[in-house]
Design a protein around this motif. Sequence first.
Motif: not given
Length: 178
Positions: A125-131, A146-153, A155-162
Amino acid sequence: MTLTTVRIASILLGGCLAASVFSVPVFAIGDNNSTMPTCKKGEIYDQKTKKCVKQQSANVSDENRTDYAYSLAKDGRYEEALAMLDTVKDQNTAEVLNYRGYATRKLGRTDEGISYYLKSVKMDPQYAKVREYLGEAYVIKGQLDLAKDQLNTIKAICGTSCEEYQDLNAAILDPSKI
């Protein structure tokens, strides 16, 4: 030598050293943000030997095969990427499922791609690339919530700069970027 000559020589030497450090090619193989060189059809890039070898005779790891499949997909060689993924012994990893989803989505089989992404998310669940890629698939389907839900997830994983956050955000803002 005069002091001025020594200073100039030191500056020139320092500049040459700096230039040589920054001009060496770097391959960050193994992470999701990089790709390795691709070879002609029927060959695979062997990370150990750093060269293309015949795919059938290659004694390369599953990780190498998985990374190479991703490089093929990023190069637009989706069918070859799927064929390479078929050679991976352990089909049940988050990366294999993600890259299989990516290649199938790029071939226009978005729903099939989503099914692979969801399996990958269950595994990691913490794999940002698949999100990111799952979010892009939702954008393609017009499911921006649903896309925005993934974006928020992400953001929680690696922030907004990743990279994953920035790429998905750009896709949501302008779907033509996918």
